[in-house]
Scaffold this motif. Sequence first.
Motif, mmCIF file in Angstrom:
data_model
loop_
_atom_site.group_PDB
_atom_site.id
_atom_site.type_symbol
_atom_site.label_atom_id
_atom_site.label_comp_id
_atom_site.label_asym_id
_atom_site.label_seq_id
_atom_site.Cartn_x
_atom_site.Cartn_y
_atom_site.Cartn_z
ATOM 1 N N GLN A 92 0.864 -1.167 -0.012
ATOM 2 C CA GLN A 92 0.147 -0.087 -0.002
ATOM 3 C C GLN A 92 0.861 1.130 0.109
ATOM 4 O OE1 GLN A 92 -3.557 -0.401 2.907
ATOM 5 N NE2 GLN A 92 -2.483 -2.277 3.244
ATOM 6 N N LEU A 93 1.978 1.230 0.710
ATOM 7 C CA LEU A 93 2.921 2.281 0.635
ATOM 8 C C LEU A 93 3.337 2.617 -0.635
ATOM 9 C CD1 LEU A 93 4.481 4.373 2.457
ATOM 10 C CD2 LEU A 93 6.306 2.609 2.760
ATOM 11 N N VAL A 94 3.842 1.484 -1.433
ATOM 12 C CA VAL A 94 4.417 1.941 -2.796
ATOM 13 C C VAL A 94 3.145 2.469 -3.833
ATOM 14 C CG1 VAL A 94 4.893 0.496 -4.865
ATOM 15 C CG2 VAL A 94 5.837 0.111 -2.788
ATOM 16 N N ALA A 95 2.006 1.904 -3.835
ATOM 17 C CA ALA A 95 0.852 2.403 -4.272
ATOM 18 C C ALA A 95 0.750 3.891 -3.813
ATOM 19 C CB ALA A 95 -0.410 1.568 -4.264
ATOM 20 N N ARG A 96 0.802 4.252 -2.611
ATOM 21 C CA ARG A 96 0.444 5.618 -2.177
ATOM 22 C C ARG A 96 1.557 6.596 -2.836
ATOM 23 N NH1 ARG A 96 0.751 4.759 3.316
ATOM 24 N NH2 ARG A 96 -0.882 3.433 3.018
ATOM 25 N N HIS A 97 2.772 6.140 -2.653
ATOM 26 C CA HIS A 97 3.979 6.738 -3.303
ATOM 27 C C HIS A 97 3.768 7.177 -4.847
ATOM 28 C CE1 HIS A 97 8.181 7.347 -4.746
ATOM 29 N NE2 HIS A 97 8.318 7.632 -3.756
ATOM 30 N N ALA A 101 -4.469 5.630 -6.263
ATOM 31 C CA ALA A 101 -5.480 5.332 -5.141
ATOM 32 C C ALA A 101 -5.995 3.855 -5.226
ATOM 33 C CB ALA A 101 -6.336 6.313 -5.056
ATOM 34 N N GLU A 102 -6.216 3.751 -6.800
ATOM 35 C CA GLU A 102 -6.917 2.515 -6.780
ATOM 36 C C GLU A 102 -5.984 1.210 -6.327
ATOM 37 O OE1 GLU A 102 -9.040 -0.245 -10.819
ATOM 38 O OE2 GLU A 102 -7.580 1.565 -11.183
ATOM 39 N N LEU A 103 -4.790 1.127 -6.825
ATOM 40 C CA LEU A 103 -3.936 -0.068 -6.605
ATOM 41 C C LEU A 103 -3.778 0.107 -5.207
ATOM 42 C CD1 LEU A 103 -1.917 -1.995 -7.383
ATOM 43 C CD2 LEU A 103 -0.152 -0.296 -7.462
ATOM 44 N N GLU A 104 -3.692 1.291 -4.500
ATOM 45 C CA GLU A 104 -3.645 1.161 -2.833
ATOM 46 C C GLU A 104 -4.934 0.313 -2.316
ATOM 47 O OE1 GLU A 104 -3.359 4.161 0.847
ATOM 48 O OE2 GLU A 104 -3.246 4.874 -1.137
ATOM 49 N N GLU A 105 -5.920 0.674 -2.784
ATOM 50 C CA GLU A 105 -7.167 0.022 -2.268
ATOM 51 C C GLU A 105 -7.108 -1.485 -2.583
ATOM 52 O OE1 GLU A 105 -12.011 0.255 -2.868
ATOM 53 O OE2 GLU A 105 -10.997 1.640 -3.824
ATOM 54 N N ARG A 106 -6.701 -1.757 -3.807
ATOM 55 C CA ARG A 106 -6.853 -3.429 -4.173
ATOM 56 C C ARG A 106 -5.472 -4.111 -3.470
ATOM 57 N NH1 ARG A 106 -5.395 -3.524 -10.291
ATOM 58 N NH2 ARG A 106 -5.869 -5.886 -9.938
ATOM 59 N N ALA A 107 -4.612 -3.433 -3.254
ATOM 60 C CA ALA A 107 -3.440 -3.970 -2.267
ATOM 61 C C ALA A 107 -3.952 -4.180 -0.996
ATOM 62 C CB ALA A 107 -2.227 -3.275 -2.564
#
Length: 264
Positions: A92-97, A101-107
């Motif tokens: 989630q940290l990578v996606a946030r970086h 946002a979509e990848l963060e939610e899926r992760a």
Amino acid sequence: MRISLMTTCLVDVMAPDVARATVTVLERLGHEVVFDKRQTCCGQMHTNTGYYTEAAPVVRSFVDTFEPALETVDAIVMPSGSCAGCVRDQHQLVARHEGDAELEERAAAVSAKTYELSELLVDVLKVTDVGAYFPHSVTYHPTCHSMRVLKVGPRPVKLLRGVEGIEVKKLPESDACCGFGGTFSVKNDATSDAMVTDKADNVVSTGAEYVVAGDASCLMNIGGKLRRTDTSDAGPRVIHLAQILASTREEPFVPSETILGRAS
């Protein structure tokens, strides 16, 4: 339960017996294990070194592989504290970086169902006795990610103490890092060697036949140092927790000449 196995790169390449042992234990307990052949790396090597942008495609691939199965599996298991820690703590940290946002939610959805092996057995399946038999002395090395990121605590030791015939010996300075740390051992080789030398000395001091851990990477590092300092057959062997738990009276564990057999 229906459980999806993520083998991890190192286990797949260097210690496939660990993946097979994980399946053996779970199936013995009556669970179905599935394996998605599309799986690749979790991205830990990149994230641990701070290469978040480079890690993003790897994280996306991981999520693309395991997210579709969330409706049909009850859990994702990884025989690795470090890789499970990466999925739970860093994806989630990578996606946030990357501002995705979509990848963060899926992760987040995938990480919520991802467990290290001892977590799955003790917390989800509610077992500490898996029917294992291992008539040998062992000492347990708690790997850094399992201890500091996942905080698995005493779960692996509870599982070890549930094994028939085993003797668990206390490892001096057990919470000290073995010095591997992925790229740390390459970028800081002298420091890494000093750390693993101390770890190997402490392992030998216990008189245990085996040093056990939940990460193939740390076992590879410790085993390499043990091999370089003691080429006899009398020195401690390295073994993964899954391999001990898979051993029974009917099918006892037989050390192979792999990275997780004799410290070789």
